[in-house]
Design a protein around this motif. Structure first.
Motif, PDB file in Angstrom:
ATOM      1  N   UNK A  58       0.838  -1.292  -0.033  1.00 26.33           N
ATOM      2  CA  UNK A  58      -0.052   0.019   0.035  1.00 26.33           C
ATOM      3  C   UNK A  58       0.776   1.155  -0.079  1.00 26.33           C
ATOM      4  N   UNK A  59       2.171   1.149   0.016  1.00 29.15           N
ATOM      5  CA  UNK A  59       3.190   2.284   0.392  1.00 29.15           C
ATOM      6  C   UNK A  59       3.718   2.280  -1.295  1.00 29.15           C
ATOM      7  N   UNK A  60       3.347   3.203  -2.105  1.00 23.80           N
ATOM      8  CA  UNK A  60       3.905   3.128  -3.351  1.00 23.80           C
ATOM      9  C   UNK A  60       4.444   4.233  -3.765  1.00 23.80           C
ATOM     10  N   UNK A  61       4.772   5.293  -2.716  1.00 23.20           N
ATOM     11  CA  UNK A  61       5.506   6.607  -3.055  1.00 23.20           C
ATOM     12  C   UNK A  61       7.002   6.404  -3.157  1.00 23.20           C
ATOM     13  N   UNK A  62       7.462   7.342  -3.775  1.00 23.80           N
ATOM     14  CA  UNK A  62       9.126   7.252  -3.963  1.00 23.80           C
ATOM     15  C   UNK A  62      10.038   7.136  -2.582  1.00 23.80           C
ATOM     16  N   UNK A  63       9.352   7.294  -1.299  1.00 21.29           N
ATOM     17  CA  UNK A  63       9.884   7.327  -0.196  1.00 21.29           C
ATOM     18  C   UNK A  63       9.608   6.067   0.586  1.00 21.29           C
ATOM     19  N   UNK A  64       8.976   4.970  -0.176  1.00 20.32           N
ATOM     20  CA  UNK A  64       8.256   3.629   0.319  1.00 20.32           C
ATOM     21  C   UNK A  64       9.211   2.952   1.274  1.00 20.32           C
ATOM     22  N   UNK A  65      10.476   2.619   0.769  1.00 20.69           N
ATOM     23  CA  UNK A  65      11.319   1.744   1.333  1.00 20.69           C
ATOM     24  C   UNK A  65      11.854   2.505   2.687  1.00 20.69           C
ATOM     25  N   UNK A  66      12.484   3.670   2.600  1.00 18.53           N
ATOM     26  CA  UNK A  66      12.559   4.607   4.003  1.00 18.53           C
ATOM     27  C   UNK A  66      11.495   4.320   4.962  1.00 18.53           C
ATOM     28  N   UNK A  67      10.201   4.520   4.491  1.00 17.33           N
ATOM     29  CA  UNK A  67       8.992   4.755   5.295  1.00 17.33           C
ATOM     30  C   UNK A  67       8.740   3.320   6.076  1.00 17.33           C
ATOM     31  N   UNK A  68       8.822   2.354   5.393  1.00 15.76           N
ATOM     32  CA  UNK A  68       8.483   1.069   5.817  1.00 15.76           C
ATOM     33  C   UNK A  68       9.609   0.766   6.786  1.00 15.76           C
ATOM     34  N   UNK A  69      10.908   1.040   6.639  1.00 17.39           N
ATOM     35  CA  UNK A  69      11.792   0.584   7.780  1.00 17.39           C
ATOM     36  C   UNK A  69      11.319   1.621   9.024  1.00 17.39           C
ATOM     37  N   UNK A  70      11.246   2.650   8.828  1.00 11.08           N
ATOM     38  CA  UNK A  70      10.819   3.433   9.968  1.00 11.08           C
ATOM     39  C   UNK A  70       9.499   2.848  10.829  1.00 11.08           C
ATOM     40  N   UNK A  71       8.560   2.455   9.942  1.00  9.52           N
ATOM     41  CA  UNK A  71       7.440   1.965  10.448  1.00  9.52           C
ATOM     42  C   UNK A  71       7.495   0.938  11.331  1.00  9.52           C
TER      43      UNK A  71
ATOM     44  N   UNK B 165      10.527  -0.205  12.611  1.00  7.40           N
ATOM     45  CA  UNK B 165      11.094   0.139  13.744  1.00  7.40           C
ATOM     46  C   UNK B 165      10.307   0.774  14.896  1.00  7.40           C
ATOM     47  N   UNK B 166       9.423   1.578  14.591  1.00  3.01           N
ATOM     48  CA  UNK B 166       8.618   2.474  15.318  1.00  3.01           C
ATOM     49  C   UNK B 166       7.432   1.570  16.106  1.00  3.01           C
TER      50      UNK B 166
ATOM     51  N   UNK C 226       7.687  -1.710  16.533  1.00  9.08           N
ATOM     52  CA  UNK C 226       8.637  -2.524  17.479  1.00  9.08           C
ATOM     53  C   UNK C 226       8.752  -1.949  18.824  1.00  9.08           C
ATOM     54  N   UNK C 227       9.329  -0.689  18.714  1.00 15.05           N
ATOM     55  CA  UNK C 227       9.759  -0.031  19.979  1.00 15.05           C
ATOM     56  C   UNK C 227       8.586   0.536  20.823  1.00 15.05           C
ATOM     57  N   UNK C 228       7.542   1.352  19.910  1.00 12.96           N
ATOM     58  CA  UNK C 228       6.344   2.073  20.851  1.00 12.96           C
ATOM     59  C   UNK C 228       4.915   1.534  20.283  1.00 12.96           C
ATOM     60  N   UNK C 229       5.023   0.591  19.437  1.00 19.36           N
ATOM     61  CA  UNK C 229       3.501   0.086  19.094  1.00 19.36           C
ATOM     62  C   UNK C 229       2.763   1.106  18.402  1.00 19.36           C
ATOM     63  N   UNK C 230       3.505   2.083  17.728  1.00 19.69           N
ATOM     64  CA  UNK C 230       2.604   3.040  16.884  1.00 19.69           C
ATOM     65  C   UNK C 230       3.653   3.703  16.155  1.00 19.69           C
ATOM     66  N   UNK C 231       3.068   4.152  15.002  1.00 21.68           N
ATOM     67  CA  UNK C 231       3.979   4.896  14.021  1.00 21.68           C
ATOM     68  C   UNK C 231       2.925   6.049  13.286  1.00 21.68           C
ATOM     69  N   UNK C 232       3.318   7.303  13.403  1.00 23.71           N
ATOM     70  CA  UNK C 232       2.567   8.373  12.663  1.00 23.71           C
ATOM     71  C   UNK C 232       3.541   9.156  11.827  1.00 23.71           C
ATOM     72  N   UNK C 233       3.141   9.597  10.543  1.00 21.73           N
ATOM     73  CA  UNK C 233       3.860  10.345   9.640  1.00 21.73           C
ATOM     74  C   UNK C 233       3.088  10.743   8.490  1.00 21.73           C
ATOM     75  N   UNK C 234       3.740  11.903   7.887  1.00 22.25           N
ATOM     76  CA  UNK C 234       3.228  12.645   6.795  1.00 22.25           C
ATOM     77  C   UNK C 234       4.237  12.222   5.646  1.00 22.25           C
TER      78      UNK C 234
END
Length: 555
Positions: free
Chosen positions: A97-110, A112-113, A115-123
């Motif tokens: 569902x992540x098709x933008x140019x930043x998809x790879x970096x965003x999924x890595x952040x997701x 990681x977040x 796993x640590x906090x149980x939540x991820x929020x981003x624009x």
């Protein structure tokens, strides 16, 4: 024995009756518990129905996955937002569902977040099924079961493209305003320097024989000064938000005439096509502003095409805006629409973000100043219009300029008179920059006037109070320490109400005609002042003063 037996029977009967009552009570309790459980289950079912209805009707896109990230559910809003049907994504990976140019970096952040906090929020910028980008705000949360293990992942996607565009426009507006203020301040100081260079050069040429060996060199200096003055004027055009000097004019003849001037400047390898569909439509403008808009847009279009064969299309028409256009900040109304389209190299999104900034350019060193589109933006803003830009890399660029139309009759343009009238009256010149006051004095002396100069506005006021009868006219700078020119003019007019005053300024921020006239100032001249402009302004005010004080005829 009989009594004992009878008593036993009575006791047994009482016991049995009590037992039956207890059983009846227990049965009633059981029935009530069952009824409560049924009611509770119905309540849960109703809550689930309500919860489901809420999710189905939410404007935000909702995605629910299992613990392995496989999609189990998406709501209708998600289908509308992304263009994907539920059947296309069910059982598929959440990552898809992540098709933008930043998809790879965003999924890595997701990962990681979560796993640590149980939540991820981003624009971020995502891409729809049809390839169209959109700005999204995503919130992804882990859902835990009773044992503490992750049983589901909940993601909520909100389309913030509209809000993002408004924020971008606000940031751009604030940036341009700050740069405009800075540019105006620089222009003020530069104009004072330029006034001395051009003034002394012009005065030297006025007193030089035509066959002097240095004449051509000085004429080149003066021409360079005039080009510098035009650049400063472009900076000021960007920074000013004023319609000073605008008149009601038919726009189509101006555009046609401007295109005749521009055509020879476009390489012959580029075809220029024009379409005009606004006969008789009036706007409030200065013809030179329309010339600047077209000149800069067409020059940029030609540069985008380069040495290749290409095409520039210039069209003029009328657009009816029937509702507020947030993207361009246009009020409803009737506008002329001036479009310049090319099939050149196009622009990246990063370039489009900065294209209206002063001094920003993608041209090679020495090929441009980076002021062209900033000037276009400043001119259009000063007219109460807007610029719409559309560009794709490798496919070309289109600029749409919207300017509000006006009703009424076209105001004829007056031709500029070139003579330099002279006189013998006495003039007081006040400017805190000594070279500027000196060159103004030399110009006026060359024209025959008697001149006194002062470089401090407070000192000038004291001097005028002591010698007010000596002077026929006051010329004062605007931006001076201690006392600005408008305040000096006001104080001088308290002493001599009929004294003509000319205000000169190298910037003029906030100096509207209404403000200047309310003080009593008769005319304004921009720096650097040329001898001809100064001669005509001084003579016009002095002649008007003489006409006003002539005694009435006995006839």
């Amino acid at each position: 024995v009989l009594a004992v037996a009878l008593a036993g029977l009575v006791a047994a009967n009482i016991f049995l009756r009590r037992k039956m009552r207890v059983q009846d009570a227990d049965l009633k309790v059981t029935q009530q518990q069952l009824q409560n459980e049924i009611t509770t289950r119905k309540g849960h079912e109703l809550d689930l129905m309500r919860f489901g209805a809420v999710i189905e009707q939410m404007r935000e896109g909702v995605v629910i996955t299992n613990e392995d990230g496989l999609v189990q559910y998406v709501n209708p809003a998600f289908e509308h937002l992304t263009g994907f049907d539920m059947q296309e994504v069910i059982a598929g990976s959440f990552n898809d569902l992540f098709l933008g140019p930043e998809a790879t970096d965003l999924l890595d952040e997701l990962r990681s977040s979560l796993g640590k906090k149980g939540e991820w929020r981003e624009r971020f910028m995502n891409t729809r099924k049809d390839g169209k980008p959109y700005q999204v705000e995503a919130t992804v949360s882990s859902i835990y079961g009773g044992s503490g293990d992750v049983i589901n992942i909940l993601a909520i996607f909100r389309d913030i493209t509209h809000e993002y565009e408004l924020e971008r426009q606000l940031r751009q507006s604030q940036k341009l305003e700050a740069i405009g203020t800075l540019a105006g301040g620089i222009a003020h100081d530069f104009n004072n320097t330029l006034a001395s260079i051009m003034g002394y050069t012009e005065l030297t040429l006025l007193g030089m024989e035509d066959d002097n060996e240095h004449r051509e060199k000085l004429e080149r200096v003066l021409r360079s000064g005039k080009r510098a003055r035009q650049l400063v004027e472009q900076i000021l055009t960007f920074s000013r938000q004023s319609d000073e000097g605008h008149r009601k004019l038919a726009v189509e003849p101006i555009v046609k005439e401007t295109m005749k001037l521009i055509a020879p400047m476009i390489p012959k390898s580029i075809e220029v096509a024009t379409t005009f569909e606004a006969p008789g439509v009036l706007i409030r403008t200065d013809p030179t502003r329309i010339h600047q808009i077209l000149m800069n847009l067409c020059t940029n279009a030609a540069h985008a095409i380069g040495d290749s064969n290409g095409r520039i299309e210039v069209s003029l028409g009328v657009a009816e805006i029937d509702r507020f256009q947030v993207q361009m900040s246009l009020e409803p109304g009737r506008y002329i629409k001036l479009s310049v389209r090319d099939n050149g190299c196009g622009m990246t999104r990063e370039v489009q973000e900065r294209v209206f900034e002063p001094f920003f350019t993608t041209k090679k060193r020495g090929e441009g100043t980076g002021m062209g589109l900033a000037v276009v933006h400043g001119i259009v803003e000063s007219h109460g219009g807007a610029v719409d830009l559309y560009s794709e890399t490798g496919k070309g660029t289109t600029f749409h300029v919207f300017l509000p139309t006006v009703s009424g009759v076209s105001e004829a343009e007056t031709e500029q008179v070139e003579e330099k009238p002279t006189g013998t009256e006495s003039v007081l010149v006040v400017d805190d920059e000594e070279p500027v006051s000196e060159v103004l004095a030399l110009m006026l002396t060359h024209l025959g006037y008697q001149v006194e100069t002062r470089n401090d506005s407070r000192e000038a006021l004291t001097f005028f109070e002591e010698h007010s009868n000596r002077f026929d006219l006051l010329i004062t700078d605007y931006a001076m320490p201690g006392m600005v020119g408008t305040e000096l003019a006001r104080r001088v007019l308290e002493i001599c109400p009929d004294l003509p005053i000319i205000l000169v300024s190298g910037y003029g921020q906030g100096l509207t005609t209404e403000r200047v006239e309310s003080v009593g100032i008769r005319d304004m001249l921009p720096k650097p002042v040329m001898t001809g402009d100064l001669a005509r302004a001084v003579r016009r005010l002095l002649d008007k003063k003489d006409a006003d004080i002539q005694p009435a005829s006995l006839d």
